[in-house]
Design an enzyme around this catalytic site. Structure first.
Site, mmCIF file in Angstrom:
data_model
loop_
_atom_site.group_PDB
_atom_site.id
_atom_site.type_symbol
_atom_site.label_atom_id
_atom_site.label_comp_id
_atom_site.label_asym_id
_atom_site.label_seq_id
_atom_site.Cartn_x
_atom_site.Cartn_y
_atom_site.Cartn_z
ATOM 1 N N GLU A 23 -10.867 13.599 17.531
ATOM 2 C CA GLU A 23 -10.213 12.750 18.457
ATOM 3 C C GLU A 23 -10.346 11.336 18.356
ATOM 4 O O GLU A 23 -11.575 11.005 17.809
ATOM 5 C CB GLU A 23 -10.822 13.126 19.920
ATOM 6 C CG GLU A 23 -10.221 12.119 21.347
ATOM 7 C CD GLU A 23 -10.763 12.682 22.693
ATOM 8 O OE1 GLU A 23 -10.010 12.162 23.558
ATOM 9 O OE2 GLU A 23 -11.755 13.299 22.695
ATOM 10 N N CYS A 225 -8.936 14.105 26.043
ATOM 11 C CA CYS A 225 -8.113 13.415 27.142
ATOM 12 C C CYS A 225 -7.117 12.334 26.991
ATOM 13 O O CYS A 225 -6.106 12.332 27.510
ATOM 14 C CB CYS A 225 -9.128 12.716 27.918
ATOM 15 S SG CYS A 225 -10.462 13.708 28.984
ATOM 16 N N ASN A 349 -5.279 19.909 27.833
ATOM 17 C CA ASN A 349 -6.671 19.625 27.319
ATOM 18 C C ASN A 349 -7.463 19.495 28.521
ATOM 19 O O ASN A 349 -7.134 18.762 29.415
ATOM 20 C CB ASN A 349 -6.784 18.356 26.575
ATOM 21 C CG ASN A 349 -8.367 17.961 26.597
ATOM 22 O OD1 ASN A 349 -8.996 18.498 25.737
ATOM 23 N ND2 ASN A 349 -8.768 16.844 27.291
ATOM 24 N N GLU A 350 -8.296 20.299 28.785
ATOM 25 C CA GLU A 350 -9.447 20.327 30.265
ATOM 26 C C GLU A 350 -8.294 20.264 31.394
ATOM 27 O O GLU A 350 -8.732 19.138 32.285
ATOM 28 C CB GLU A 350 -10.222 19.032 29.877
ATOM 29 C CG GLU A 350 -11.247 19.286 29.019
ATOM 30 C CD GLU A 350 -12.420 18.099 28.746
ATOM 31 O OE1 GLU A 350 -12.172 17.273 29.647
ATOM 32 O OE2 GLU A 350 -13.201 18.350 27.915
#
Length: 772
Positions: A23, A225, A349-350
């Site tokens: 990331e 994120c 994602n999340e």
């Protein structure tokens, strides 16, 4: 003496078990893995990226010996419409030296003796102009230089190679002229000639080699994120991460805001990512946004989702399509005729909120209809349990997702308490993709406990398909998050203690999990108390609030105590009482009168670093969460969605029974959690095999050595390498001065029969690689 018997019985496939997660956090790309040495090469930095940024960030005028220079950024006649800024530099008076310099990252631009660097730029001038491009030391002395003549009033690319005669890690790139002139510059670039695998627009070699040495089976990219924390319009600077913006000529990739508060050039885009995966032998595992942003609570209408679904289908075609397809041809035109053989694709994602899963359903259906062979990964949110975690798993089962992405960052003690988390998980249905996990810290203790936890992951390969630690990379001068696996600056790189555990496990994992039998082990040691006792505190969290009807009931003794009302302006906290009981309740009414968050209840608090807290309106006023801290390191025990409204009363209740925790909001259950006690087993172990070797991993987390008899079925004698991590203090860390303070040593081991004794040192990680 205890005995471990490794059988030949294969229990589950582990073919792609361990990978890495990249990331762009901590300047992992620009100023990190991406080889570009110029910071803000296209003059596109913006306050939207970071309030401290402006278009000339990292650039500084050179005005020596009476020189006068004017510099400003324009967008009136750009080379690239997608990156419209460019520099206009006017030498008004030459003096001794006049021009502009780029400061690079960290201490400056790092060059090495006898190494070469590819310079390039786009330039134009209304009148012919001779300029000099040099690499200078921190004192303004030229290390190496070349001149070029700008002869056109149209944008023209110029390029050449500079070779450094010395090492210098604080250099700058200077552009100067000895004549009074005015010219325009854009995309000023400097790359090492020796990028990883000598790729153009490639990766920094030393960091790339650290990643390749892990031998990852897959690489997750680009987040995190940053994939969904942005607007819905792909043309916005602060849009979600849209992969089509990251391919083609680097000059046409629009500079964007990285949600970690810096600029993202997208020089390391999807083509470079796929190429890098191929170079290190890792399967690509891209993550795409689903048109849903839980951070800003924005969502694409369901009837307008086709653009986003097409993005997913087009990415698969870009990776795998033939030259006669639209996106396959684009890949071929970029220089890669063969497909990248994409197998995995993650959506989201999340994620939290039903809005995501309503949209996931659309992706899943479309992808499986067109590309049934693609393994699709769903999301289980940012925490290891709770309402959104369950919602993600339920949606995955409904759709038949291949894997579910779990994330958690925890204390080492949580890992000791949860080593058997997946033991009872079925082997059918979606498998776990542990896409982000770590314990809070880069010490030897963190690495040791992570190793113990990883044996539990391997032993549950029937239920777990993929695993990767996070975050992967961190530039020491641009820290957004820690711990991190690999640390670097502009010329050095080292692996953390966690890196060496990951490398040991990743290098020594077979294709199949083996059945292991054991005998004679001591009972595990349970640490800590079987009850949660300590101070009770109430806090107004980033708000003004009133608290009343406060009482604590000791259910064991039927003792009830009441307390005075509390009121806080702009935050505040108060100790209510202390309780030492196995079963109790804390009840109160809370009302926010101003502010944007909610309340916190602390309990079981012995000091500021050891406590449990209940967030009501936590994070961005979206959570009710129970979180346990041990030595300042937190672990989420349960999480659900909840928001506090100003002016509304909330009747709040916490019940603690042993180590079972239940919270209630207005009479309804909000959280159900167990704060499990850490457990230290006598030895943590697992075994796997491939065509050539049997791998046995053992972790001793205790203070004493442990001797075991190890029997390996199916071999005639033992011919093995032993890789061992031991002898360090629990608080030892690696750094630039001692980059391998915590690192393993390798020795040989032989035995005539298939059985041998081994003494595992205290606090150690040991891996046997036994030839078949």
């Amino acid at each position: 003496m205890n005995k471990i018997t490794v059988t030949t019985n294969k229990k589950a496939s582990m073919s792609d078990f361990y990978g890495i997660f990249f990331e762009d956090i901590n300047h992992a790309a620009d100023g990190g893995l991406y080889g570009e040495m110029i910071r803000n090469r296209a003059f596109e930095f913006s306050p939207m990226d970071n309030p401290s940024y402006q278009a000339l960030t990292a650039w500084k005028r050179i005005e020596e010996g009476g020189a006068s220079v004017s510099s400003f950024v324009s967008n009136k006649s750009p080379f690239s419409k997608r990156n419209p800024n460019y520099l206009i530099l006017e030498i008004n008076k030459t003096g001794t030296r006049a021009g502009i310099k780029n400061l690079g990252y960290n201490s400056g631009i790092a060059v090495e003796e006898n190494e070469s660097y590819n310079f390039s730029c786009y330039a134009k001038s209304d009148k012919p102009c001779e300029i000099t491009v040099s690499i200078d030391n921190a004192y303004g002395e030229v290390i190496t230089e070349k001149s070029l003549n700008i002869t056109s009033n149209e944008w023209t690319e110029y390029s050449f190679t500079l070779t450094s005669p010395v090492d210098d890690f604080s250099a700058v790139l200077a552009v100067t002229s000895k004549q009074e002139c005015k010219f325009c510059l854009d995309f000023v670039s400097l790359f090492p000639v020796k990028t990883y695998k000598n790729r153009k627009n490639g990766m920094r070699n030393d960091i790339a080699e650290m990643l390749a040495d892990l031998k990852p089976k897959f690489m997750r990219f680009p987040g995190g994120c940053l994939i969904h924390d942005g607007t819905l319009n792909s043309d916005d600077r602060n849009s979600m991460y849209r992969w089509k913006n990251t391919i083609g000529a680097v000059t046409d990739r629009p500079s964007r805001r990285n949600n970690w508060r810096y600029n993202q050039s997208l020089g390391l885009g999807y083509f470079e990512y796929f190429q890098f995966c191929e170079d290190i032998g890792a399967k690509p595992l891209p993550v795409l946004p689903a048109g849903y942003n839980p951070h800003m609570e924005q969502a694409v209408p369901l009837d307008e989702m086709q653009e986003w679904i097409d993005d997913a289908l087009d990415l698969i075609e870009f990776a795998n399509g033939t030259a006669d397809t639209k996106w396959g041809k684009i890949r071929c035109d970029m220089g890669h005729a063969e497909p990248f053989n994409l197998e995995y694709l993650a959506i989201g994602n999340e994620e939290v909120g039903q809005g995501f899963w309503d949209r996931y359903d659309l992706f899943h259906k479309a992808i499986k209809e067109k590309y049934p062979q693609i393994k699709i990964i769903n999301s289980a949110g940012p925490f290891p349990q709770g309402g959104e975690f369950e919602r993600g798993w339920n949606n995955a089962k409904k759709n038949g997702s291949d894997l579910v992405d779990e994330h958690y960052y925890t204390s080492p003690e949580w890992m000791l308490a949860n080593c058997h988390r997946y033991d009872n998980m079925p082997s059918d249905g979606p498998k776990v993709f542990l896409g982000e996990y770590a314990s809070w810290g880069n010490t030897y203790y963190n690495a040791l406990i992570e190793a113990a936890y990883m044996t539990g992951l391997e032993n549950n390969a029937h239920a777990i398909g993929l695993v990767c630690y996070a975050p992967l990379l961190c530039n020491v001068d641009y820290i957004n998050w820690q711990p991190d696996m690999i640390w670097f600056d502009n010329h050095r790189v080292y692996g953390s203690a966690n890196y060496y555990v990951q490398k040991m496990f990743m290098n020594c994992t077979g294709n199949n999990l083996l059945d292991v039998k054991h005998d004679g082990f001591d009972k595990p040691i349970t640490l800590g108390s079987n009850k949660i006792s300590g101070n009770i505190e109430i806090e107004a969290d980033r708000c003004s609030a009133e608290f009343y009807d406060i009482k604590i009931t000791d259910i064991t003794t039927d003792n009830v105590k009441t307390y005075d009302n509390l009121s806080f302006n702009n935050g505040g906290k108060a100790v209510i009482d202390s309780i030492d009981s196995n079963h109790y309740k804390v009840e109160f009414t809370a009302k926010r009168t101003a502010g944007d968050k909610g309340f916190r209840l602390f309990f079981g608090k012995s000091d500021d670093k050891n406590l449990i807290q209940w967030f009501i309106g936590g994070w961005q006023n979206q959570d009710t969460e129970v979180n346990a801290q041990v030595n300042g390191r937190g672990s989420c025990l349960d999480h659900n969605i909840f928001s506090v409204m100003t002016g509304q009363e909330y009747k709040l209740c916490l019940e603690v029974n042993g180590r079972n925790i239940t919270t209630y909001i207005n009479g309804k259950t909000a959280n159900t959690a167990i704060d499990k006690q850490p457990v230290m087993e006598e030895l943590y172990y697992t075994a796997s095999s491939d065509d050539n070797n049997i791998y046995i991993k053992a972790v001793n987390v205790r203070d004493t050595e442990i001797t075991s008899e190890i029997c390996v079925e199916g071999v005639n004698g033992i011919n093995a390498n032993v890789t061992e991590l031991s002898g360090n203090s629990l608080d030892d860390i690696n750094d630039f001065d001692n980059p391998k303070k915590v690192s393993p040593k390798t020795s040989a081991l032989t035995a005539v029969s298939n059985t041998f004794e081994y003494t595992f040192p205290p606090k150690s990680v040991t891996i046997f690689t036994i030839q078949k």
